[in-house]
Motif scaffolding. Sequence first.
Motif, mmCIF file in Angstrom:
data_model
loop_
_atom_site.group_PDB
_atom_site.id
_atom_site.type_symbol
_atom_site.label_atom_id
_atom_site.label_comp_id
_atom_site.label_asym_id
_atom_site.label_seq_id
_atom_site.Cartn_x
_atom_site.Cartn_y
_atom_site.Cartn_z
ATOM 1 N N GLY A 106 0.825 -1.199 0.000
ATOM 2 C CA GLY A 106 0.000 0.000 0.000
ATOM 3 C C GLY A 106 0.860 1.249 0.000
ATOM 4 N N ALA A 109 0.490 3.972 2.398
ATOM 5 C CA ALA A 109 0.499 4.734 3.653
ATOM 6 C C ALA A 109 1.929 4.799 4.177
ATOM 7 C CB ALA A 109 -0.410 4.080 4.680
ATOM 8 N N ASP A 162 -2.621 9.759 1.530
ATOM 9 C CA ASP A 162 -3.490 9.682 2.695
ATOM 10 C C ASP A 162 -4.718 8.836 2.369
ATOM 11 O OD1 ASP A 162 -5.282 11.312 1.255
ATOM 12 O OD2 ASP A 162 -4.589 13.154 2.226
ATOM 13 N N GLU A 163 -5.628 8.703 3.322
ATOM 14 C CA GLU A 163 -6.772 7.806 3.134
ATOM 15 C C GLU A 163 -7.703 8.271 2.024
ATOM 16 O OE1 GLU A 163 -8.691 7.328 6.873
ATOM 17 O OE2 GLU A 163 -7.057 6.138 7.738
ATOM 18 N N ALA A 164 -7.678 9.560 1.716
ATOM 19 C CA ALA A 164 -8.539 10.099 0.668
ATOM 20 C C ALA A 164 -7.902 10.029 -0.716
ATOM 21 C CB ALA A 164 -8.909 11.543 0.996
ATOM 22 N N GLY A 165 -6.692 9.525 -0.794
ATOM 23 C CA GLY A 165 -6.010 9.436 -2.077
ATOM 24 C C GLY A 165 -5.233 10.676 -2.451
ATOM 25 N N ASP A 222 0.318 12.527 0.894
ATOM 26 C CA ASP A 222 0.590 12.751 2.320
ATOM 27 C C ASP A 222 1.777 13.711 2.392
ATOM 28 O OD1 ASP A 222 1.268 12.684 4.995
ATOM 29 O OD2 ASP A 222 0.913 10.527 5.220
#
Length: 234
Positions: free
Chosen positions: A66, A68, A96-99, A102
């Motif tokens: 992934g 992250a 980040d989790e929203a794409g 980060d």
Amino acid sequence: MSKRAVLEVIALDAEDAVAARAGGADRLEVVSDMAADGLTPSVGTFAEIRAAVDISLRVMLRPGDGFAAGDTGELVRVARELRSAGADEFVLGFLDEAGGVDVAAVERIVAELDGCRWTFHRAIDRAADRDALRKQLADLPGLDTYLSAGSAAGVDDGLPTLLAEAARRGEPGYEQRLMVGGGLRLEHVPRLRAAGVDAFHIGGAARWGGWAQPVSAAAVREWRAALSAPLGAV
């Protein structure tokens, strides 16, 4: 722009590195664990590869499957160890989790790299907004390459995106080199080169027999020949 296209080959160990170099690779991406699509190698593996070949090495900074970042403090520690062992080029990319990119994680790692050149890898192919990601990262020191297939599904699906981005080279957010990889096949090369793409990345394609086999110098040589052929040659 150099007339010679850059050929980067994934290397898992010194045997891979020597074969890739013999076949004409310009640069290696040094990783571990291709079952997870490439993670950070050990310092020992990097040192063995560095001792075996004299070409550029880009070392992966990716802690797990992934995109992250996980524990950025640990990533900083690992980056510091690799730099102490002689690594001076890197590959990274965190979402980040929203794409979205980060930014905090990327900036913290880049600060540790202290000007080293680096590639933002195929996390861009999972980003919610590729253009926004590029513009957010545009001014980070050392960033000189995006590795992309144009799509998470690979070059077959991503070719229109790659061609469109190649046409924007030099615009804000598009100053970095576009290196194409991820399901890349020899038949893609002429169209990409004609569009101005001058960097190519191969992994499984450098191994006759798949990831269970080491890099084949002959396979790399075939790619080197394709990238060196005059445009328009069959």
